[in-house]
Design a protein around this motif. Sequence first.
Motif, PDB file in Angstrom:
ATOM      1  N   ILE A  19       0.934  -1.147  -0.225  1.00 13.26           N
ATOM      2  CA  ILE A  19       0.351  -0.077   0.317  1.00 13.26           C
ATOM      3  C   ILE A  19       1.112   1.420  -0.094  1.00 13.26           C
ATOM      4  CG2 ILE A  19      -1.980   1.409   0.943  1.00 13.26           C
ATOM      5  CD1 ILE A  19      -2.716  -2.038   2.507  1.00 13.26           C
ATOM      6  N   PHE A  20       0.738   2.185  -1.110  1.00 17.08           N
ATOM      7  CA  PHE A  20       1.622   3.230  -0.746  1.00 17.08           C
ATOM      8  C   PHE A  20       0.514   4.704  -0.836  1.00 17.08           C
ATOM      9  CE2 PHE A  20       2.394   6.962  -3.850  1.00 17.08           C
ATOM     10  CZ  PHE A  20       3.173   7.643  -3.127  1.00 17.08           C
ATOM     11  N   VAL A  21       0.669   5.220   0.133  1.00 14.98           N
ATOM     12  CA  VAL A  21       0.096   6.780   0.585  1.00 14.98           C
ATOM     13  C   VAL A  21       0.564   8.112   0.675  1.00 14.98           C
ATOM     14  CG1 VAL A  21      -0.724   7.560   2.737  1.00 14.98           C
ATOM     15  CG2 VAL A  21      -1.295   5.415   2.582  1.00 14.98           C
ATOM     16  N   GLU A  22       0.032   8.533  -0.735  1.00 13.00           N
ATOM     17  CA  GLU A  22       1.236   9.808  -0.294  1.00 13.00           C
ATOM     18  C   GLU A  22       0.327  11.150  -0.197  1.00 13.00           C
ATOM     19  OE1 GLU A  22       2.946  11.400  -4.707  1.00 13.00           O
ATOM     20  OE2 GLU A  22       0.766  11.531  -4.998  1.00 13.00           O
ATOM     21  N   LEU A  23       0.795  11.705   0.654  1.00 12.01           N
ATOM     22  CA  LEU A  23       0.445  12.643   1.691  1.00 12.01           C
ATOM     23  C   LEU A  23       0.080  13.843   1.283  1.00 12.01           C
ATOM     24  CD1 LEU A  23       1.422  11.624   4.669  1.00 12.01           C
ATOM     25  CD2 LEU A  23      -0.219  11.857   4.523  1.00 12.01           C
ATOM     26  N   SER A  24       1.475  14.105   0.242  1.00  8.83           N
ATOM     27  CA  SER A  24       1.229  15.407  -0.510  1.00  8.83           C
ATOM     28  C   SER A  24       2.501  15.253  -1.437  1.00  8.83           C
ATOM     29  CB  SER A  24       1.942  16.546   0.341  1.00  8.83           C
ATOM     30  OG  SER A  24       2.532  17.639  -0.247  1.00  8.83           O
ATOM     31  N   MET A  61       4.861   3.690   2.578  1.00 11.41           N
ATOM     32  CA  MET A  61       4.418   2.613   2.030  1.00 11.41           C
ATOM     33  C   MET A  61       4.229   1.092   3.055  1.00 11.41           C
ATOM     34  SD  MET A  61       6.960   1.919  -1.462  1.00 11.41           S
ATOM     35  CE  MET A  61       7.723   0.433  -0.421  1.00 11.41           C
ATOM     36  N   ILE A  62       3.581   0.842   3.096  1.00 10.52           N
ATOM     37  CA  ILE A  62       3.206  -1.125   4.444  1.00 10.52           C
ATOM     38  C   ILE A  62       3.927  -1.792   2.706  1.00 10.52           C
ATOM     39  CG2 ILE A  62       1.869  -2.163   5.440  1.00 10.52           C
ATOM     40  CD1 ILE A  62       2.555   0.854   6.225  1.00 10.52           C
ATOM     41  N   ARG A  63       3.710  -2.989   3.789  1.00 14.25           N
ATOM     42  CA  ARG A  63       3.884  -4.446   2.686  1.00 14.25           C
ATOM     43  C   ARG A  63       3.814  -5.408   3.650  1.00 14.25           C
ATOM     44  NH1 ARG A  63       8.795  -8.954   1.306  1.00 14.25           N
ATOM     45  NH2 ARG A  63       7.737  -9.997  -0.415  1.00 14.25           N
ATOM     46  N   LEU A  64       2.632  -5.837   3.032  1.00 13.16           N
ATOM     47  CA  LEU A  64       1.720  -7.008   3.807  1.00 13.16           C
ATOM     48  C   LEU A  64       1.744  -8.394   3.503  1.00 13.16           C
ATOM     49  CD1 LEU A  64      -1.532  -7.440   2.231  1.00 13.16           C
ATOM     50  CD2 LEU A  64      -1.493  -4.367   3.372  1.00 13.16           C
ATOM     51  N   ASN A  65       1.186  -9.331   4.239  1.00 14.57           N
ATOM     52  CA  ASN A  65       0.994 -10.611   3.473  1.00 14.57           C
ATOM     53  C   ASN A  65      -0.321 -10.337   3.632  1.00 14.57           C
ATOM     54  OD1 ASN A  65       0.248 -13.167   3.278  1.00 14.57           O
ATOM     55  ND2 ASN A  65       1.825 -13.892   5.245  1.00 14.57           N
TER      56      ASN A  65
ATOM     57  N   GLY B 244       8.821   5.804  -2.507  1.00 10.40           N
ATOM     58  CA  GLY B 244       9.364   4.503  -1.542  1.00 10.40           C
ATOM     59  C   GLY B 244       8.409   3.089  -2.999  1.00 10.40           C
ATOM     60  N   TYR B 245       9.464   2.899  -3.836  1.00 12.90           N
ATOM     61  CA  TYR B 245       9.120   1.402  -4.711  1.00 12.90           C
ATOM     62  C   TYR B 245       8.805   0.430  -4.305  1.00 12.90           C
ATOM     63  CZ  TYR B 245      11.604   4.639  -8.143  1.00 12.90           C
ATOM     64  OH  TYR B 245      12.676   6.297  -8.572  1.00 12.90           O
TER      65      TYR B 245
END
Lengths: 298, 323
Positions: A19-24, A61-65, B244-245
Amino acid sequence: MAEQKTSSTRYELGGDEFIFVELSESMNLEAMFKGMAITNGLAEEKLDGIMDICPGNASYMIRLNPEVIHPQEVIEKLKKLEASTTDYENIAIESRVIDVPVLFEDPWTHEALMRFRKNHQDPDSTDLEYCARINGFDSKQDLIRSIVDYPFLVSMVGFVPGLPFTFQLTSQEKQIEVPKYVTPRTFTPERAFGFGGAFAVIYPVQGAGGYQLFGTAAAPILDVQQQLPDFKESMVFPRQGDILRYRDVDRDEYDSIRQEVEAGTFRYKTEELSFTPGEVMSDPQAFAEKVMRRLYHD
Amino acid sequence: MIKVLKPGLQTTVQDNGRNGYYALGMPPSGAMDKFSFLAANLLVGNDENAAVLEATYLGPELEFQTDAVIAIAGGEFPPKVNGQCVPLWTTLAIREGDVLSFDFVKQGARVYIAVAGGIEVPVKMGSRSTYTLCGIGGFEGRALQKGDVLAIGERTGPSPVEGTAVPVYLRMKFSKSNEIRVVMGLCSYRLTEEARRKFLSIDWTVTPDANRVGYRFKGEPLDFVPRKQPFGAGSDPSNVTDLGYPIGSIQVPSGIEPIALLHDAVTGGGYVTIATIISTDLNKMGQIKSNETVRFVEVTLDEAIEARKELNAKLDEIKQIIS
């Protein structure tokens, strides 16, 4: 509520694991500190299935299973965290202020940047000369002075292990902004000090890179063998929230630091500092002066 | 012990990956084609995370200095023991002194060699995978060289009997033209509608610049929506404030030659990212060679999760057959 700015945040999927979160879209301290508070909040919840929490400059950014936790569930959780992160300006950040010696206009990055002149916006000048000119400085010495005058905040770690993206603690008018190379280089020397966008970086290892090259840091920021005392707990030295002061050193001091590094005795000059985002954002310049006093005079 | 007589082009020790250090800028590394990697481990009775050898484009030549049980899965690199052809995707018994070698690759890009007990190298940050950029993990942090001697680990259980095989219908399939499923997103708002359509409709050719860090593609230029560049990003329309990539993410520096990042990815940077390859199709991506083509097919998150379930069901079926 006028304060609420959640509408500008974009929650995006990076396939089924990210998940990618762009705040600005633009770099600013508000987005960085807010992202820091949200990612710290998520880390405290210790949710099963969250593999990596990667705070960034103006995004995270978050990496998850996805077998353990559904990405949509995590997005809902993050939206709630964002909505409840209202007083992040007053959260204390336990930080370190670090003196980082840099030899500007060193022979190694000079050799590299001359080799890749055809990848550059201005093949007829050096990176320092070009960047000084487009930022309105009279000379490259003035550009160097403006880099060493105010410290930089580590806003993100990444690209390769240990590379700190750092953002200068000064008003936006005084901040330096430079383009990345037109085409990235295939070679950058180890410990090169570079600048791209509004960020100063140190390349931990030799490799590709697209930032303008200004100098070489005397000491490492990545120690895979963990031989230096600063690296006992982690092979990576910089952490988000650290404050780096790049100090220009001459060749003699550079060489003597290299000897300490080779002997395994080098330690960064470091001071602990607790601060709040509010303190930095209300007057970055005053905060920068406080940092300099803490590091060199207190 | 296993002695390396010839190292092949790029043969490294890999397991399931060094997970949990992305925030330090450390990619997971690990097997590029996890499906073939797992199948090879299952065929020798290994733990699912045991370290294997991953060979790229050209197989190594290995001398076994002990009896061993091995299995080779992945790309079609015809294997030979003492010059005699042996089957892929099959449990094989090796005698002390036997030499394993490979003919030229027929299909696929990577082959996995599992040995019962696993390749024994030190565990670094929870993994035996090699990350060559920083010299971390694997055999001395690098690809194998002639004369290296590899230790074999303790077996954790019995191996399947010699000749046990993964049925053909469950094996990896290869093609010179491929469909790779992606979830659009990240910063895809930067693409014009036409560029987005183009990205999803043309055949992209894999350039020679294709390795464990990423694959670069040739096709047509992609245009971005014009904007005043935000502070901090840099002046090129493809620049973003460094971010992040994800693994599998596709970026488009200067709107030409998209790059898909794989298991030795750079973890962040300042180029616009527009889509992410679904985790299931990273296996297939790792088996595609330079000059082969890829068409990116958009799927939803639900479809990506469904694909993951289908892959797990396939692996469960292999486990059933083998045990």
